[in-house]
Design a protein around this motif. Structure first.
Motif, PDB file in Angstrom:
ATOM      1  N   ILE A   1      -1.826  -1.442  -3.939  1.00  0.00           N
ATOM      2  CA  ILE A   1      -2.939  -0.541  -3.621  1.00  0.00           C
ATOM      3  C   ILE A   1      -2.364   0.854  -3.453  1.00  0.00           C
ATOM      4  O   ILE A   1      -1.366   1.046  -2.748  1.00  0.00           O
ATOM      5  CB  ILE A   1      -3.656  -0.988  -2.328  1.00  0.00           C
TER       6      ILE A   1
ATOM      7  N   GLN B   1      -6.773  -7.913 -11.756  1.00  0.00           N
ATOM      8  CA  GLN B   1      -5.791  -7.003 -11.181  1.00  0.00           C
ATOM      9  C   GLN B   1      -4.375  -7.554 -11.318  1.00  0.00           C
ATOM     10  O   GLN B   1      -3.422  -6.812 -11.587  1.00  0.00           O
ATOM     11  CB  GLN B   1      -6.112  -6.741  -9.703  1.00  0.00           C
TER      12      GLN B   1
ATOM     13  N   ALA C   1      -7.500  -7.453  -3.924  1.00  0.00           N
ATOM     14  CA  ALA C   1      -6.278  -7.271  -4.704  1.00  0.00           C
ATOM     15  C   ALA C   1      -5.444  -8.546  -4.768  1.00  0.00           C
ATOM     16  O   ALA C   1      -4.784  -8.823  -5.773  1.00  0.00           O
ATOM     17  CB  ALA C   1      -5.448  -6.136  -4.111  1.00  0.00           C
TER      18      ALA C   1
ATOM     19  N   VAL D   1      -7.638   4.560  -3.524  1.00  0.00           N
ATOM     20  CA  VAL D   1      -8.423   4.424  -2.297  1.00  0.00           C
ATOM     21  C   VAL D   1      -8.589   5.790  -1.635  1.00  0.00           C
ATOM     22  O   VAL D   1      -7.595   6.388  -1.186  1.00  0.00           O
ATOM     23  CB  VAL D   1      -7.745   3.448  -1.313  1.00  0.00           C
TER      24      VAL D   1
ATOM     25  N   ILE E   1     -10.318  -4.500   0.756  1.00  0.00           N
ATOM     26  CA  ILE E   1      -9.650  -4.043  -0.465  1.00  0.00           C
ATOM     27  C   ILE E   1      -8.397  -4.886  -0.713  1.00  0.00           C
ATOM     28  O   ILE E   1      -8.099  -5.279  -1.846  1.00  0.00           O
ATOM     29  CB  ILE E   1      -9.298  -2.547  -0.362  1.00  0.00           C
ATOM     30  N   VAL E   2      -7.686  -5.209   0.347  1.00  0.00           N
ATOM     31  CA  VAL E   2      -6.497  -6.067   0.253  1.00  0.00           C
ATOM     32  C   VAL E   2      -6.880  -7.463  -0.234  1.00  0.00           C
ATOM     33  O   VAL E   2      -6.231  -8.033  -1.122  1.00  0.00           O
ATOM     34  CB  VAL E   2      -5.779  -6.142   1.615  1.00  0.00           C
TER      35      VAL E   2
ATOM     36  N   ILE F   1       0.874  -1.168   0.000  1.00  0.00           N
ATOM     37  CA  ILE F   1       0.000   0.000   0.000  1.00  0.00           C
ATOM     38  C   ILE F   1       0.912   1.218   0.000  1.00  0.00           C
ATOM     39  O   ILE F   1       1.815   1.330   0.831  1.00  0.00           O
ATOM     40  CB  ILE F   1      -0.909   0.045   1.241  1.00  0.00           C
TER      41      ILE F   1
END
Length: 391
Positions: A290, A334, A328, A313, A324-325, A272
């Motif tokens: 992310i 993705q 992904a 995000v 969200i993780v 991230i």
């Protein structure tokens, strides 16, 4: 100091120019590995102006470190060290002085690939070459720079740092999925204000620490909080949350990391980050990524960059970062997307390919320089005049 006198009368084929204070050492540290490999066939050194910076670098790399007084010693660099290539990892105004030396090639290598606006500024025109990562960089320069011959002035080298072996300073077992959170700083002006520490950091840290399936490596930018106090306060809060989580469960292994960068690329399962050069380092792995949406509305997001192809995000979603993780990590679309962008930005990332291209680029520049000098071009540099104006 004896440590510097022993190199004072040596000639070096390649110099990395780094006149900066220690706060910017992150810009040169990532080049230690590639330069150490280059030094196996070409004499290579790091040129510093600040004693504190030179002393730190000297403890971190086997490369010779040269310490000069700035413009007062430019003549010594020209006449004694006689570099054939000088490499520049940043666009510091202090670069201007040594650029007056016309007996060598000057090449911009930057401190990381990105789509930030400085990666295609008019400053590129002062260098003989820009050693770019790949096709994405060439396209960026073509779009943004007027009167710049991209094909003639750039050499593609990929990302040689991925061909350096890094050992992890920490033992991290595989019982948890490891997330690297590596936010950038707040930037010196609003158009560069991409940092997420204050806007996203605390909420996403709390969410990740609350889930026992994940381990968090928090790696803030070294300059975090030097401009905005709320960034500094949030950084301290995140560090406190991690310390408390480890005190509750020592097996979690959450980290606040300020170690040299490189090993994290292989250890972490997902990263991230913000709109930052580190996102582009991570892209070389093609693993899930992310990216946060900048809170600052004037922060420039290049619509042609791979980051613009991601769902950024917003700060309001930071608390649901775990879901969200999970997406992904498992979404085939993705994962394919990351592979495609990796190829566009870096070309061939097979083992050894980038390092070979970097070393070949340096050899090409040296050969061109030697040919030019060999036909007896007159040396008419501006070092003396620059010393009077800048010194």
């Amino acid at each position: 100091m004896p440590a510097y006198h022993r190199h004072r009368n040596r000639q070096f084929d390649v110099l990395l120019h780094f006149p900066d204070q220690p706060v910017n050492l992150y810009q040169v540290r990532q080049w230690y590995g590639p330069l150490e490999q280059l030094s196996r066939q070409r004499s290579t050194a790091i040129l510093c102006y600040e004693p504190e910076t030179a002393e730190i670098i000297r403890t971190e790399t086997s490369l010779p470190v040269l310490l000069i007084r700035g413009s007062a010693d430019f003549g010594h660099v020209r006449d004694v060290h006689r570099p054939k290539v000088i490499l520049y990892p940043n666009q510091n105004y202090t670069n201007f002085g040594i650029l007056g030396l016309n007996t060598c090639q000057h090449a911009f290598i930057c401190h990381g690939e990105s789509d930030k606006i400085y990666m295609a500024s008019n400053w590129m025109k002062v260098f003989n070459y820009d050693l770019v990562a790949g096709q994405a960089a060439k396209d960026r320069l073509s779009r943004r720079l007027f009167g710049y011959d991209v094909e003639a002035r750039t050499i593609e080298i990929g990302r040689p740092q991925i061909d350096v072996e890094y050992s992890s300073p920490f033992f991290l077992d595989k019982s948890r999925t490891t997330i690297l959170y590596a936010p950038t700083w707040e930037g010196g002006r609003t158009s560069m204000r991409y940092g997420s520490v204050a806007s996203h950091g605390v909420a996403l840290t709390e969410a990740i620490l609350a889930d026992r399936n994940y381990r968090l490596i928090y790696r803030p930018h070294p300059r975090t909080g030097i401009v905005l106090s709320e960034q500094r306060v949030a950084d301290e809060r995140i560090r406190g949350l991690i310390s408390a989580a480890n005190a509750t469960d020592a097996s979690a292994g959450h980290l606040v990391d300020d170690s040299p960068f490189g090993w994290q690329l292989s250890v972490a399962d997902l990263m991230i980050t913000d709109i930052s050069a580190v996102a582009y380092d991570w892209l070389t792995t093609a693993k899930p990524l992310i990216v946060t949406q900048p809170e600052e509305t004037s922060a420039v997001v290049d619509p042609t960059s791979f980051i613009a192809d991601l769902e950024l995000v917003p700060s309001g979603d930071a608390g649901r970062i775990v879901s969200i993780v999970q997406r992904a990590l498992t979404d085939p679309a993705q994962l394919e997307q990351m592979q495609r962008w990796c190829s566009y930005y870096y070309g061939d990332t097979s083992p050894g390919a980038s390092m070979a291209r970097f070393i070949d680029a340096v050899e090409r520049m040296i050969a061109e320089r030697d040919t030019w000098v060999g036909v007896d071009h007159p040396v008419a540099d501006d070092l003396d005049r620059v010393g009077q104006v800048v010194g």
